[in-house]
Motif scaffolding. Structure first.
Motif, short mmCIF file in Angstrom:
data_model
loop_
_atom_site.label_atom_id
_atom_site.label_comp_id
_atom_site.label_asym_id
_atom_site.label_seq_id
_atom_site.Cartn_x
_atom_site.Cartn_y
_atom_site.Cartn_z
N ARG A 244 0.82 -1.20 0.00
CA ARG A 244 0.00 0.00 0.00
C ARG A 244 0.87 1.27 0.00
NH1 ARG A 244 -5.50 0.89 0.99
NH2 ARG A 244 -5.64 -1.31 0.44
N LEU A 245 2.00 1.25 0.70
CA LEU A 245 2.89 2.40 0.69
C LEU A 245 3.49 2.62 -0.69
CD1 LEU A 245 4.70 1.93 4.11
CD2 LEU A 245 3.43 3.96 3.42
N VAL A 246 3.84 1.54 -1.37
CA VAL A 246 4.36 1.66 -2.73
C VAL A 246 3.30 2.28 -3.63
CG1 VAL A 246 5.09 0.35 -4.76
CG2 VAL A 246 6.04 -0.20 -2.51
N ARG A 247 2.05 1.84 -3.48
CA ARG A 247 0.97 2.39 -4.28
C ARG A 247 0.77 3.88 -3.96
NH1 ARG A 247 -4.40 -0.82 -3.53
NH2 ARG A 247 -2.83 -2.49 -3.69
N ALA A 248 0.84 4.22 -2.67
CA ALA A 248 0.64 5.61 -2.25
C ALA A 248 1.79 6.51 -2.69
CB ALA A 248 0.48 5.67 -0.73
N SER A 249 2.94 5.93 -3.01
CA SER A 249 4.10 6.74 -3.39
C SER A 249 3.93 7.39 -4.76
CB SER A 249 5.36 5.86 -3.41
OG SER A 249 5.37 4.97 -4.51
N ARG A 250 3.00 6.87 -5.57
CA ARG A 250 2.81 7.43 -6.91
C ARG A 250 2.17 8.81 -6.78
NH1 ARG A 250 0.11 1.71 -8.54
NH2 ARG A 250 2.02 0.48 -8.32
N GLY A 251 2.93 9.80 -7.12
CA GLY A 251 2.45 11.17 -6.99
C GLY A 251 2.80 11.82 -5.67
N ALA A 252 3.38 11.06 -4.73
CA ALA A 252 3.79 11.64 -3.45
C ALA A 252 5.08 12.43 -3.61
CB ALA A 252 3.97 10.54 -2.41
N GLY A 253 5.31 13.37 -2.71
CA GLY A 253 6.56 14.11 -2.72
C GLY A 253 7.65 13.39 -1.95
N LEU A 254 7.26 12.62 -0.94
CA LEU A 254 8.21 11.92 -0.10
C LEU A 254 7.49 10.81 0.64
CD1 LEU A 254 11.17 11.95 1.09
CD2 LEU A 254 10.25 13.36 2.95
N VAL A 255 8.14 9.66 0.74
CA VAL A 255 7.62 8.55 1.55
C VAL A 255 8.57 8.35 2.72
CG1 VAL A 255 7.00 6.10 1.59
CG2 VAL A 255 6.61 7.44 -0.48
N VAL A 256 8.02 8.25 3.92
CA VAL A 256 8.83 8.11 5.13
C VAL A 256 8.54 6.75 5.76
CG1 VAL A 256 9.42 9.11 7.38
CG2 VAL A 256 8.66 10.60 5.50
N VAL A 257 9.60 5.98 6.01
CA VAL A 257 9.48 4.68 6.67
C VAL A 257 10.48 4.62 7.81
CG1 VAL A 257 8.62 3.45 4.64
CG2 VAL A 257 11.08 3.58 5.05
N GLY A 258 10.22 3.72 8.76
CA GLY A 258 11.12 3.55 9.90
C GLY A 258 11.94 2.29 9.77
N ARG A 259 12.99 2.24 10.54
CA ARG A 259 13.79 1.01 10.65
C ARG A 259 14.23 0.85 12.09
NH1 ARG A 259 19.07 1.08 11.69
NH2 ARG A 259 20.29 2.98 11.35
N HIS A 260 14.50 -0.38 12.48
CA HIS A 260 14.90 -0.67 13.85
C HIS A 260 16.39 -0.39 14.05
CE1 HIS A 260 11.07 -2.42 14.93
NE2 HIS A 260 11.11 -3.16 13.84
N LEU A 261 16.73 0.04 15.25
CA LEU A 261 18.13 0.18 15.61
C LEU A 261 18.71 -1.11 16.13
CD1 LEU A 261 18.18 3.66 17.41
CD2 LEU A 261 19.21 3.07 15.22
N ARG A 262 17.83 -2.07 16.45
CA ARG A 262 18.31 -3.33 17.02
C ARG A 262 19.11 -4.12 15.98
NH1 ARG A 262 12.95 -3.35 18.89
NH2 ARG A 262 12.34 -4.83 17.29
N ARG A 263 20.12 -4.81 16.46
CA ARG A 263 20.95 -5.64 15.59
C ARG A 263 20.68 -7.11 15.87
NH1 ARG A 263 25.30 -3.24 13.03
NH2 ARG A 263 25.55 -1.03 13.47
N SER A 264 20.74 -7.91 14.81
CA SER A 264 20.60 -9.35 14.94
C SER A 264 21.96 -9.98 14.70
CB SER A 264 19.58 -9.86 13.90
OG SER A 264 20.16 -9.81 12.60
N PRO A 265 22.11 -11.32 14.93
CA PRO A 265 23.40 -11.97 14.66
C PRO A 265 23.82 -11.83 13.20
CG PRO A 265 22.01 -13.38 16.01
CD PRO A 265 21.15 -12.22 15.59
#
Length: 291
Positions: A244-265
């Motif tokens: 849905r975010l990819v679909r909403a990006s069409r015509g958007a000025g900017l898409v903002v997403v988060g990422r975790h700071l946690r690290r895995s092995p």
């Protein structure tokens, strides 16, 4: 250190020039200076025979000089500096981002397809810094980057299971700078156990949907109060948030997403939603680390 400038990675490519133009407009909006960065990774055994250190340095200086001259013509009042650090590009760019408010990188478009081809340097840089990183693909047209208009809406992916304060602050601030609306997108799914319920009541799904919508509204409430001039709406649905975010990006000025700071092995993991958006969005994508 004061985070009072926007940094952008440039390398002489079309992607680098598109990122530099986007970063310059962003620096003007923020009323801060712009730093152009070209990381020089000089191997012990040059891959190209006959290419010496002086050639590499000359090429780096040319890329920085030409980009700076172009941006000064476009933005005469913008303060522009250049940096040419030594070392692996991802590590050098992450180090440059440490005292910046934003890092901007270029990413190759997928030809006639909508989306990005995100290289290993860009991905490694995104997960190596806590500073927000924006990826901009090369222009579809000759004069501007794909998407990225300042009047188009800012789309932000929210997760009710995460605090998301840094991401929401970034998204609302960007919408306020641009004088554009903001749309918060959240996707949810029914618990797996419901697949085994023999007589499923559709009212249950509607009730859960209304409850999720209230939680998203509650999540945005303090930011709506803090940024009363931003027209913030929500889009809550069942299904894949990344799609849905990819679909909403069409015509958007900017898409903002988060990422975790946690690290895995296995290292830092972006997560499926951020990964999908980074590779398939039609607009510039900002990746903001969760606190």
């Amino acid at each position: 250190m004061q985070n009072n400038h926007v940094a952008v990675g440039v390398d002489g490519s079309a992607e680098g020039r598109a990122a530099a133009r986007w970063a310059a407009r962003e620096a003007v909006l923020r009323r801060v200076s712009l730093r152009l960065v070209h990381a020089v990774d000089w191997p012990l055994d040059p891959v190209l025979p006959g290419v010496g250190r002086q050639d590499v340095d000359r090429w780096a200086d040319q890329a920085l000089t030409e980009t700076a001259e172009e941006l000064r013509r476009l933005h005469p009042l913008l303060e522009i500096t250049t940096r040419c650090p030594q070392g692996r590009p991802a590590a050098a760019l992450a180090a440059e981002a440490a005292d910046a408010s934003l890092l901007v990188l270029g990413s190759r478009g997928l030809g006639g397809l909508v989306g990005f081809l995100v290289g290993s340097v860009a991905l490694s840089t995104v997960v190596a810094t806590d500073t927000p990183v924006v990826l901009v693909r090369a222009a579809d047209g000759p004069d501007d980057t794909a998407g990225g208009g300042t009047a188009a809406e800012v789309v932000v992916g929210v997760d009710i299971r995460e605090a998301g304060d840094r991401m929401l602050a970034f998204a609302f601030e960007e919408a306020q700078r641009r004088g554009c609306p903001l749309r918060a997108v959240h996707g949810w799914k029914m618990p797996p156990a419901y697949a085994y319920v023999p007589f499923f009541d559709p009212d249950n799904e509607r009730d859960i949907g209304r409850s999720v919508t209230r939680m998203v509204d509650d999540m945005l409430l303090p930011w709506r109060h803090k940024f009363p001039d931003v027209n913030a709406t929500t889009s809550v649905f069942t299904g894949s948030a990344g799609e849905r975010l990819v679909r909403a990006s069409r015509g958007a000025g900017l898409v903002v997403v988060g990422r975790h700071l946690r690290r895995s092995p296995l290292g830092v993991h972006l997560g499926p939603v951020a990964h999908a958006v980074l590779h398939h969005a039609a607009a510039p994508v900002a990746v903001v680390a969760h606190a």
